[in-house]
Structure formats: C-alpha cells, structure tokens
Write a protein that holds these residues in place. Structure first.
Motif, short mmCIF file in Angstrom:
data_model
loop_
_atom_site.label_atom_id
_atom_site.label_comp_id
_atom_site.label_asym_id
_atom_site.label_seq_id
_atom_site.Cartn_x
_atom_site.Cartn_y
_atom_site.Cartn_z
N GLY A 21 0.82 -1.22 0.00
CA GLY A 21 0.00 0.00 0.00
C GLY A 21 0.85 1.26 0.00
N GLN A 22 1.94 1.23 0.78
CA GLN A 22 2.84 2.38 0.80
C GLN A 22 3.44 2.62 -0.58
OE1 GLN A 22 5.38 0.92 4.03
NE2 GLN A 22 4.93 2.79 5.17
N ILE A 23 3.86 1.56 -1.24
CA ILE A 23 4.46 1.69 -2.56
C ILE A 23 3.44 2.23 -3.57
CG2 ILE A 23 5.56 0.43 -4.47
CD1 ILE A 23 7.32 0.80 -1.92
N SER A 24 2.21 1.75 -3.50
CA SER A 24 1.16 2.27 -4.38
C SER A 24 0.94 3.76 -4.13
CB SER A 24 -0.16 1.52 -4.16
OG SER A 24 -0.04 0.19 -4.57
N ILE A 26 3.19 5.85 -3.00
CA ILE A 26 4.36 6.55 -3.54
C ILE A 26 4.21 6.71 -5.05
CG2 ILE A 26 6.85 6.38 -3.94
CD1 ILE A 26 6.97 4.91 -1.16
N LYS A 27 3.73 5.69 -5.71
CA LYS A 27 3.52 5.77 -7.15
C LYS A 27 2.53 6.89 -7.48
CE LYS A 27 1.95 3.06 -11.10
NZ LYS A 27 1.36 1.78 -11.51
N ARG A 28 1.46 6.97 -6.72
CA ARG A 28 0.48 8.04 -6.93
C ARG A 28 1.11 9.41 -6.68
NH1 ARG A 28 -2.71 4.28 -4.50
NH2 ARG A 28 -2.61 5.30 -2.46
N MET A 29 1.97 9.49 -5.66
CA MET A 29 2.65 10.75 -5.37
C MET A 29 3.50 11.19 -6.56
SD MET A 29 3.80 10.20 -1.41
CE MET A 29 4.38 11.89 -1.12
N VAL A 30 4.21 10.26 -7.16
CA VAL A 30 5.04 10.58 -8.33
C VAL A 30 4.14 11.02 -9.48
CG1 VAL A 30 6.58 9.60 -10.07
CG2 VAL A 30 6.96 9.09 -7.65
N GLU A 31 3.07 10.27 -9.72
CA GLU A 31 2.15 10.61 -10.81
C GLU A 31 1.52 11.99 -10.61
OE1 GLU A 31 0.77 6.07 -12.00
OE2 GLU A 31 -0.45 7.22 -10.58
N ASP A 38 8.62 14.97 0.13
CA ASP A 38 7.52 14.14 0.62
C ASP A 38 7.63 12.71 0.09
OD1 ASP A 38 6.46 16.26 2.03
OD2 ASP A 38 4.93 16.75 0.52
N ILE A 39 8.02 12.56 -1.16
CA ILE A 39 8.20 11.22 -1.74
C ILE A 39 9.32 10.49 -1.01
CG2 ILE A 39 8.85 9.94 -3.81
CD1 ILE A 39 7.45 12.23 -5.42
N LEU A 40 10.42 11.19 -0.75
CA LEU A 40 11.55 10.56 -0.05
C LEU A 40 11.16 10.13 1.36
CD1 LEU A 40 14.45 12.79 -1.33
CD2 LEU A 40 14.11 10.35 -1.78
N ILE A 41 10.33 10.91 2.02
CA ILE A 41 9.86 10.53 3.36
C ILE A 41 9.13 9.19 3.28
CG2 ILE A 41 8.17 11.09 5.16
CD1 ILE A 41 8.95 14.08 4.68
N GLN A 42 8.26 9.06 2.29
CA GLN A 42 7.51 7.81 2.15
C GLN A 42 8.40 6.65 1.73
OE1 GLN A 42 4.40 7.37 3.24
NE2 GLN A 42 4.67 9.47 3.94
N ASN A 44 11.55 6.31 2.55
CA ASN A 44 12.29 5.92 3.76
C ASN A 44 11.42 5.10 4.70
OD1 ASN A 44 14.86 6.95 3.20
ND2 ASN A 44 14.26 8.99 3.83
N SER A 45 10.16 5.46 4.79
CA SER A 45 9.24 4.70 5.63
C SER A 45 9.08 3.27 5.10
CB SER A 45 7.89 5.40 5.66
OG SER A 45 6.95 4.65 6.37
N SER A 46 8.95 3.14 3.79
CA SER A 46 8.84 1.81 3.18
C SER A 46 10.10 1.00 3.37
CB SER A 46 8.53 1.94 1.69
OG SER A 46 7.29 2.57 1.50
N ARG A 47 11.24 1.64 3.21
CA ARG A 47 12.52 0.95 3.40
C ARG A 47 12.64 0.44 4.84
NH1 ARG A 47 17.90 4.17 2.48
NH2 ARG A 47 17.04 5.21 4.28
#
Length: 93
Positions: A21-24, A26-31, A38-42, A44-47
């Motif tokens: 869900g986090q990765i999805s 992040i994908k929406r954030m990029v799109e 903000d993308i990097l924060i997410q 890092n959270s996923s990592r």
C-alpha cells in the motif's frame, strides 16, 4: 516458521500488504508530482518497513535453526543455513 507471533506467516503478510500500500501511494505521489521531499519521506518509511521484515526473518531463522539442533538436527548443517541467512540479511544493509 517460528512460534513467535511476529514471525508467523499471517503477521508477515500483513506487513507486506502494508508495504504494498505504501508503494502504491508513492507511485500516486510521483504521478501527481508531489514534492521530492515528501516522496523521499515515504520511500524511507517503506525501506524501514522492509528492513523490519528482514530482521524478523533473520530472528525466525536463528530460532528455527536452534530448535532443529535441539531436536537432533546436525549442528553444522544448521550453522551453514544460518550463516547464509545472515549473509543475505547483511546485503540489505
């Protein structure tokens, strides 16, 4: 799998679903061209979530190997399995 609740398959699958869900997201954030910060924060959270699953699996393997040795399995065989698991874990860090 280990008997500890955090090592059980259902708990690991829940964690993986959360990461998915986090990765999805992040994908929406990029799109949607959200800020890089903000993308990097997410990311890092996923990592961190992936690293936690890796840690849980390493602990489960150590516990599993010890239990097998206690039940009569060959110590050297289980040490080899554990070493291989540790090597793979270390590649993530």
């Amino acid at each position: 799998m280990s008997h500890k609740i955090e090592h059980q398959k259902t708990e690991l699958v829940k964690r993986l679903n959360k990461i998915e869900g986090q990765i999805s997201g992040i994908k929406r954030m990029v799109e949607n061209e959200k800020s890089y910060a903000d993308i990097l924060i997410q990311l890092n959270s996923s990592r961190s979530a992936i690293q936690k699953i890796s840690q849980i699996l390493l602990e489960a393997q150590a516990e599993h190997s010890l239990m097998l040795v206690n039940e009569g399995e060959n110590l050297e065989t289980q040490m080899t399995v554990l070493r291989q698991t540790i090597i793979q874990y270390n590649k993530m860090n």
